[in-house]
Design a protein around this motif. Structure first.
Motif, PDB file in Angstrom:
ATOM      1  N   ASN A 111       0.826  -1.196   0.000  1.00  0.00           N
ATOM      2  CA  ASN A 111       0.000   0.000   0.000  1.00  0.00           C
ATOM      3  C   ASN A 111       0.870   1.259   0.000  1.00  0.00           C
ATOM      4  N   ASP A 142      -8.471   3.392  -5.173  1.00  0.00           N
ATOM      5  CA  ASP A 142      -8.436   2.676  -3.910  1.00  0.00           C
ATOM      6  C   ASP A 142      -7.357   1.604  -4.033  1.00  0.00           C
ATOM      7  N   SER A 144      -5.974  -0.297  -1.885  1.00  0.00           N
ATOM      8  CA  SER A 144      -6.209  -1.546  -1.150  1.00  0.00           C
ATOM      9  C   SER A 144      -7.026  -2.523  -2.006  1.00  0.00           C
ATOM     10  N   ARG A 145      -7.961  -1.998  -2.775  1.00  0.00           N
ATOM     11  CA  ARG A 145      -8.740  -2.841  -3.686  1.00  0.00           C
ATOM     12  C   ARG A 145      -7.849  -3.375  -4.812  1.00  0.00           C
TER      13      ARG A 145
END
Length: 156
Positions: A111, A142, A144-145
């Motif tokens: 991330n 996003d 994280s997605r």
């Protein structure tokens, strides 16, 4: 009871453009519509255990849908590389797996890498496309997605 050290030493060594392709045509400009655009984003990760570095290559490209010919035309592509130097990183966060520099990177650390790399490519992309007759912006993502969709477990 001692607490586990969760601080990660991380330094960006280099951010550079690897390639930029601009094949914008009059046809695309004349028929431009945001609903005919497709954004593609990809990444490639390499590690160097002897240098304790991780290199994250990120590319973004836009394609335009030519409905008459029923095909997509890639007309803008930017590829960048961000190199990170790591200090005091636990094997839970980063592990070099073999002599081919395959690596395991935790989702939290990935991330951080993606946030920095995508921020860099967003700025370069804005600079490179600012003078175009159409408005192209790399949207907020996003990460994280993105990580979940591209994640590979250690057992695979």
């Amino acid at each position: 009871m001692s607490e586990k050290n969760t601080n990660i030493g991380l330094k960006i060594i280099n951010i550079r453009e690897l390639s930029f392709v601009n094949k914008l045509t009059d046809f695309i400009v004349d028929n431009f519509s945001e609903d005919k655009l497709d954004l593609n984003i990809g990444m490639f990760v390499r590690g160097s255990s002897d240098k304790n570095t991780v290199s994250l290559t990120v590319f973004v490209s836009y394609s335009f849908e030519d409905e008459e010919k029923n095909k997509k035309i890639e007309f803008i592509k930017l590829e960048t590389e961000t190199i990170f130097k790591l200090f005091d990183v636990s094997e839970d966060e980063l592990k070099f797996l073999d002599e081919n520099d395959e690596i395991y990177i935790s989702d939290d650390l990935m991330n951080l890498f993606l946030d920095a790399s995508i921020g860099a490519i967003r700025g370069m992309f804005a600079y490179k496309t600012a003078s175009l007759p159409i408005n192209l912006v790399l949207p907020l993502l996003d990460v994280s997605r993105f990580i979940k969709e591209n994640s590979i477990s250690e057992s695979e």
